[in-house]
Write a protein that holds these residues in place. Structure first.
Motif, PDB file in Angstrom:
ATOM      1  N   GLU A   1       0.198  -1.284   0.120  1.00 15.72           N
ATOM      2  CA  GLU A   1      -0.161  -0.033   0.046  1.00 15.72           C
ATOM      3  C   GLU A   1       0.792   0.907   0.655  1.00 15.72           C
ATOM      4  O   GLU A   1       0.807   1.834  -0.723  1.00 15.72           O
ATOM      5  CB  GLU A   1      -1.124  -0.114   1.306  1.00 15.72           C
ATOM      6  CG  GLU A   1      -2.766  -0.644   1.157  1.00 15.72           C
ATOM      7  CD  GLU A   1      -2.773  -1.299   2.202  1.00 15.72           C
ATOM      8  OE1 GLU A   1      -2.661  -0.407   3.215  1.00 15.72           O
ATOM      9  OE2 GLU A   1      -3.321  -1.998   1.848  1.00 15.72           O
ATOM     10  N   ASN A   2       2.217   1.171   1.086  1.00 14.58           N
ATOM     11  CA  ASN A   2       3.219   2.553   0.517  1.00 14.58           C
ATOM     12  C   ASN A   2       3.343   3.117  -0.830  1.00 14.58           C
ATOM     13  O   ASN A   2       3.731   3.513  -0.705  1.00 14.58           O
ATOM     14  CB  ASN A   2       4.075   2.039   1.716  1.00 14.58           C
ATOM     15  CG  ASN A   2       3.056   2.288   2.913  1.00 14.58           C
ATOM     16  OD1 ASN A   2       1.779   2.868   2.959  1.00 14.58           O
ATOM     17  ND2 ASN A   2       4.061   1.455   4.237  1.00 14.58           N
ATOM     18  N   GLY A   3       3.238   1.136  -1.061  1.00 10.68           N
ATOM     19  CA  GLY A   3       4.566   1.597  -2.694  1.00 10.68           C
ATOM     20  C   GLY A   3       6.222   1.083  -2.233  1.00 10.68           C
ATOM     21  O   GLY A   3       6.948   1.535  -2.832  1.00 10.68           O
ATOM     22  N   GLU A   4       6.192   0.251  -1.223  1.00 13.69           N
ATOM     23  CA  GLU A   4       7.413   0.336  -0.826  1.00 13.69           C
ATOM     24  C   GLU A   4       7.982  -1.112  -1.888  1.00 13.69           C
ATOM     25  O   GLU A   4       9.369  -1.732  -1.938  1.00 13.69           O
ATOM     26  CB  GLU A   4       8.366  -0.271   0.932  1.00 13.69           C
ATOM     27  CG  GLU A   4       8.291   1.146   1.168  1.00 13.69           C
ATOM     28  CD  GLU A   4       7.730   0.489   3.393  1.00 13.69           C
ATOM     29  OE1 GLU A   4       8.325  -0.081   3.528  1.00 13.69           O
ATOM     30  OE2 GLU A   4       6.415   1.252   3.927  1.00 13.69           O
ATOM     31  N   LEU A   5       6.365  -1.450  -2.080  1.00 12.34           N
ATOM     32  CA  LEU A   5       6.791  -3.076  -2.313  1.00 12.34           C
ATOM     33  C   LEU A   5       6.229  -3.223  -3.720  1.00 12.34           C
ATOM     34  O   LEU A   5       4.921  -2.972  -3.193  1.00 12.34           O
ATOM     35  CB  LEU A   5       6.747  -4.407  -1.608  1.00 12.34           C
ATOM     36  CG  LEU A   5       6.630  -5.976  -1.597  1.00 12.34           C
ATOM     37  CD1 LEU A   5       8.232  -6.503  -1.741  1.00 12.34           C
ATOM     38  CD2 LEU A   5       5.907  -6.703  -0.418  1.00 12.34           C
ATOM     39  N   ALA A   6       6.378  -3.497  -4.643  1.00  7.50           N
ATOM     40  CA  ALA A   6       5.686  -4.585  -5.870  1.00  7.50           C
ATOM     41  C   ALA A   6       5.127  -4.996  -5.598  1.00  7.50           C
ATOM     42  O   ALA A   6       5.642  -5.541  -4.896  1.00  7.50           O
ATOM     43  CB  ALA A   6       6.526  -4.312  -7.074  1.00  7.50           C
ATOM     44  N   VAL A   7       3.263  -4.749  -5.746  1.00 10.54           N
ATOM     45  CA  VAL A   7       2.560  -6.225  -6.025  1.00 10.54           C
ATOM     46  C   VAL A   7       2.886  -7.053  -6.767  1.00 10.54           C
ATOM     47  O   VAL A   7       2.930  -7.927  -6.472  1.00 10.54           O
ATOM     48  CB  VAL A   7       0.991  -5.025  -6.495  1.00 10.54           C
ATOM     49  CG1 VAL A   7       1.548  -4.972  -7.770  1.00 10.54           C
ATOM     50  CG2 VAL A   7       0.707  -6.806  -6.057  1.00 10.54           C
ATOM     51  N   ARG A   8       3.465  -6.547  -8.371  1.00  8.67           N
ATOM     52  CA  ARG A   8       4.157  -8.250  -9.418  1.00  8.67           C
ATOM     53  C   ARG A   8       4.626  -8.899  -8.633  1.00  8.67           C
ATOM     54  O   ARG A   8       5.192 -10.172  -8.735  1.00  8.67           O
ATOM     55  CB  ARG A   8       4.975  -7.297 -10.534  1.00  8.67           C
ATOM     56  CG  ARG A   8       5.326  -7.808 -10.841  1.00  8.67           C
ATOM     57  CD  ARG A   8       6.669  -7.178 -11.416  1.00  8.67           C
ATOM     58  NE  ARG A   8       7.632  -7.793 -11.010  1.00  8.67           N
ATOM     59  CZ  ARG A   8       8.893  -8.640 -10.391  1.00  8.67           C
ATOM     60  NH1 ARG A   8       8.465  -9.711 -11.072  1.00  8.67           N
ATOM     61  NH2 ARG A   8       9.675  -8.351  -9.614  1.00  8.67           N
ATOM     62  N   ARG A   9       5.929  -8.380  -7.375  1.00 12.50           N
ATOM     63  CA  ARG A   9       7.501  -8.539  -6.317  1.00 12.50           C
ATOM     64  C   ARG A   9       5.922  -9.899  -5.692  1.00 12.50           C
ATOM     65  O   ARG A   9       6.558 -11.126  -5.605  1.00 12.50           O
ATOM     66  CB  ARG A   9       7.908  -8.139  -5.740  1.00 12.50           C
ATOM     67  CG  ARG A   9       9.370  -8.670  -5.524  1.00 12.50           C
ATOM     68  CD  ARG A   9      10.298  -7.608  -5.103  1.00 12.50           C
ATOM     69  NE  ARG A   9      11.267  -8.239  -4.723  1.00 12.50           N
ATOM     70  CZ  ARG A   9      12.353  -9.315  -4.537  1.00 12.50           C
ATOM     71  NH1 ARG A   9      12.330  -9.449  -5.867  1.00 12.50           N
ATOM     72  NH2 ARG A   9      13.193 -10.197  -4.485  1.00 12.50           N
ATOM     73  N   LEU A  10       5.566  -9.473  -4.859  1.00 15.65           N
ATOM     74  CA  LEU A  10       4.558  -9.746  -3.916  1.00 15.65           C
ATOM     75  C   LEU A  10       3.897 -11.321  -5.073  1.00 15.65           C
ATOM     76  O   LEU A  10       3.999 -12.297  -4.056  1.00 15.65           O
ATOM     77  CB  LEU A  10       3.437  -9.426  -3.491  1.00 15.65           C
ATOM     78  CG  LEU A  10       2.922 -10.287  -2.418  1.00 15.65           C
ATOM     79  CD1 LEU A  10       3.602 -10.836  -1.032  1.00 15.65           C
ATOM     80  CD2 LEU A  10       1.681  -9.122  -1.365  1.00 15.65           C
ATOM     81  N   GLU A  11       3.502 -10.742  -5.349  1.00 13.44           N
ATOM     82  CA  GLU A  11       3.036 -12.048  -6.801  1.00 13.44           C
ATOM     83  C   GLU A  11       3.819 -13.471  -7.258  1.00 13.44           C
ATOM     84  O   GLU A  11       2.786 -14.050  -7.325  1.00 13.44           O
ATOM     85  CB  GLU A  11       2.001 -11.416  -7.968  1.00 13.44           C
ATOM     86  CG  GLU A  11       0.709 -10.602  -7.331  1.00 13.44           C
ATOM     87  CD  GLU A  11       0.372 -10.056  -8.145  1.00 13.44           C
ATOM     88  OE1 GLU A  11       0.115  -9.699  -9.268  1.00 13.44           O
ATOM     89  OE2 GLU A  11      -1.085  -9.183  -8.275  1.00 13.44           O
ATOM     90  N   SER A  12       4.919 -13.064  -7.582  1.00 10.35           N
ATOM     91  CA  SER A  12       5.767 -13.362  -8.705  1.00 10.35           C
ATOM     92  C   SER A  12       6.089 -14.450  -7.262  1.00 10.35           C
ATOM     93  O   SER A  12       6.534 -15.663  -7.583  1.00 10.35           O
ATOM     94  CB  SER A  12       6.432 -12.300  -8.846  1.00 10.35           C
ATOM     95  OG  SER A  12       8.114 -13.818  -8.982  1.00 10.35           O
ATOM     96  N   TYR A  13       6.587 -13.400  -6.171  1.00  4.77           N
ATOM     97  CA  TYR A  13       6.540 -14.966  -4.609  1.00  4.77           C
ATOM     98  C   TYR A  13       6.234 -16.073  -4.392  1.00  4.77           C
ATOM     99  O   TYR A  13       6.427 -17.470  -4.715  1.00  4.77           O
ATOM    100  CB  TYR A  13       7.076 -13.786  -3.820  1.00  4.77           C
ATOM    101  CG  TYR A  13       7.658 -14.498  -2.349  1.00  4.77           C
ATOM    102  CD1 TYR A  13       9.037 -14.966  -2.177  1.00  4.77           C
ATOM    103  CD2 TYR A  13       6.191 -13.994  -1.357  1.00  4.77           C
ATOM    104  CE1 TYR A  13       8.781 -15.356  -0.960  1.00  4.77           C
ATOM    105  CE2 TYR A  13       6.941 -14.608   0.261  1.00  4.77           C
ATOM    106  CZ  TYR A  13       8.094 -16.174   0.139  1.00  4.77           C
ATOM    107  OH  TYR A  13       8.215 -15.721   1.275  1.00  4.77           O
ATOM    108  N   ARG A  14       4.619 -15.441  -4.351  1.00  2.00           N
ATOM    109  CA  ARG A  14       3.428 -16.742  -4.115  1.00  2.00           C
ATOM    110  C   ARG A  14       3.587 -17.440  -5.426  1.00  2.00           C
ATOM    111  O   ARG A  14       3.365 -18.513  -5.213  1.00  2.00           O
ATOM    112  CB  ARG A  14       2.117 -15.803  -4.261  1.00  2.00           C
ATOM    113  CG  ARG A  14       2.262 -15.163  -2.837  1.00  2.00           C
ATOM    114  CD  ARG A  14       0.643 -15.122  -2.626  1.00  2.00           C
ATOM    115  NE  ARG A  14       0.244 -14.486  -1.433  1.00  2.00           N
ATOM    116  CZ  ARG A  14       0.180 -12.907  -1.562  1.00  2.00           C
ATOM    117  NH1 ARG A  14      -0.668 -12.813  -2.769  1.00  2.00           N
ATOM    118  NH2 ARG A  14      -0.793 -12.488  -0.821  1.00  2.00           N
TER     119      ARG A  14
END
Ligand SMILES: Nc1nc2c(ncn2[C@@H]2O[C@H](COP(=O)(O)OP(=O)(O)OP(=O)(O)O)[C@@H](O)[C@H]2O)c(=O)[nH]1
Ligand SMILES: [Zn+2]
Length: 375
Positions: A318-331
């Motif tokens: 939400e803060n823009g510190e972590l790209a949502v793409r990266r979280l999805e890729s991790y999952r």
């Protein structure tokens, strides 16, 4: 014989021989054996560079090594081996026997972890894993994350090389692409090179000079072209066959392991090139160290980072510190990894069951025979 002295003059220094390997070899010294590095394995025949002046020799692995049935004990490219050229000379251009392998520092294993007997070893004693990614197409950060995880898992150090930099436009866009790749691989060096113009090759050669490297990457990423540019000439080496039949034939020998002119060793084996995912949980943790560090701050230690209260990962997105793409890729990569582990375990269980059934059937057969004999 040869000198185990570790001067720059040692003929195997160019192939990565150092104090540590010399130390491991000590128990075998003085028995008529010499150390050698495996440059290629082909259907049981092992080509190794040895310090006897002849360059590459072809040997067969000691039957005791093969008989264990443990694929992890089978020689592979990059292995340091104990070579016996006094015995085992045979027809078909066999020069001797590979008696033992020196302990591996790192290994690239396909399938599950190296503790498992069904792992297939692809390369040994690797210091750097060079991940070639073409700039001719849009950067696929997920693919970089996958390869970087595999590289960490092997024990080698990943290095991302963006190839075909001549196609990437101006310096400004190139800098952006490098920064994007860096965001997918925290703590990993990213270099842009062009085999076409030579850009960046000197920097890459300097990094590779320290140790043994393997080339990874998708088909068409520019690996062969890069290897040729680094080696300076064609990767194929022409070697005179020993003149046993008096015909003085020449054969062309390919090697999977090459000494680089500026120092260092490059392994480029077909089996390693397009490697898929295997059990790389530790490698994933390293590649996604930023996500895992955030997860430490979640309120629940088993947080799935979906909609739990007090989720530090979601907050960072939400803060823009972590790209949502990266979280999805991790999952996605974690799921993929779990699937592979499960599949391997299932296969292992099936093998054990089959083995057990066979033994049972055999036991029954023997019993029936015994009974039959008694009649
Ligand atoms: N413009 C440009 N093209 C390149 C460069 N390096 C490689 N290529 C081209 O990219 C294509 C693929 O290169 P290869 O070296 O064969 O790729 P590879 O990774 O070895 O592919 P596989 O053997 O299938 O694994 C070839 O047509 C090369 O000419 C480069 O630096 N610049
Ligand atoms: Zn969370």
């Amino acid at each position: 014989m040869f000198d185990l002295d570790l001067s720059a003059a040692h003929p195997l220094t160019a192939y990565g021989w150092d104090d540590g390997f010399a130390e491991s070899f000590t128990p075998f010294a003085g028995q008529g054996f010499m150390p050698g590095r495996v440059v290629r394995v082909d259907r049981g025949r092992v080509d190794a560079v040895v310090p006897d002046g002849a360059g590459v020799r072809t040997v067969l692995a000691d039957t005791a090594l093969v008989a264990t049935g443990d694929p992890m004990r089978v020689p592979c490219t990059g292995d340091w081996a104990v070579i016996d050229l006094e015995n085992g000379r045979g027809g078909d251009h066999v020069d001797g026997v590979l008696r033992a392998l020196l302990p591996r520092r790192t290994s690239f294993v396909r399938s599950t972890s190296s503790k498992r007997s069904e792992g297939q070893i692809l390369a040994a004693n690797v210091d750097h894993a060079v991940i070639a990614v073409s700039l001719a197409d849009a950067l696929d950060l997920g693919r970089i994350e996958r390869f970087v995880s595999l590289a960490w898992e092997s024990g080698g150090r990943p290095l991302v090389v963006l190839t075909k930099a001549d196609l990437a436009g101006d310096g400004h866009s190139l800098a952006h692409l490098v920064a994007d790749a860096e965001s997918a691989a925290p703590g990993v060096q990213v270099l842009a090179v062009s085999s076409e113009t030579g850009e960046g090759l000197d920097v890459l050669a300097a990094v590779l000079a320290g140790g043994t490297s393997v080339l990874l990457g998708q088909s068409g990423a520019g690996k062969s072209t890069l290897a040729n540019a680094l080696v300076g000439t064609s990767v194929q080496t022409v070697q005179a066959t020993r003149d046993r039949d008096g015909k003085g034939r020449h054969t062309t020998t390919t090697r999977d392991l090459l000494a680089l002119p500026g120092g260092g060793v490059l392994i480029d084996t077909p089996g390693l090139r397009g490697v898929g995912m295997w059990d790389a949980e530790g490698g994933l943790s390293r590649t996604f160290s930023d996500v895992e560090a955030l997860a430490e701050e979640c309120r629940f230690h088993d947080c799935a980072h979906l909609s739990e209260p007090g989720c530090a990962v979601q907050r960072a997105v939400e803060n823009g510190e972590l790209a949502v793409r990266r979280l999805e890729s991790y999952r996605k990569l974690l799921r993929e990894n779990q699937r592979i582990v499960a599949k391997t375990d299932a296969r292992l269980r099936a093998e054990i069951r089959r083995d057990w059934k066979q033994k049972q059937a055999l036991g029954r057969h023997m019993m029936e025979r015994k009974r039959g004999d008694g009649r």
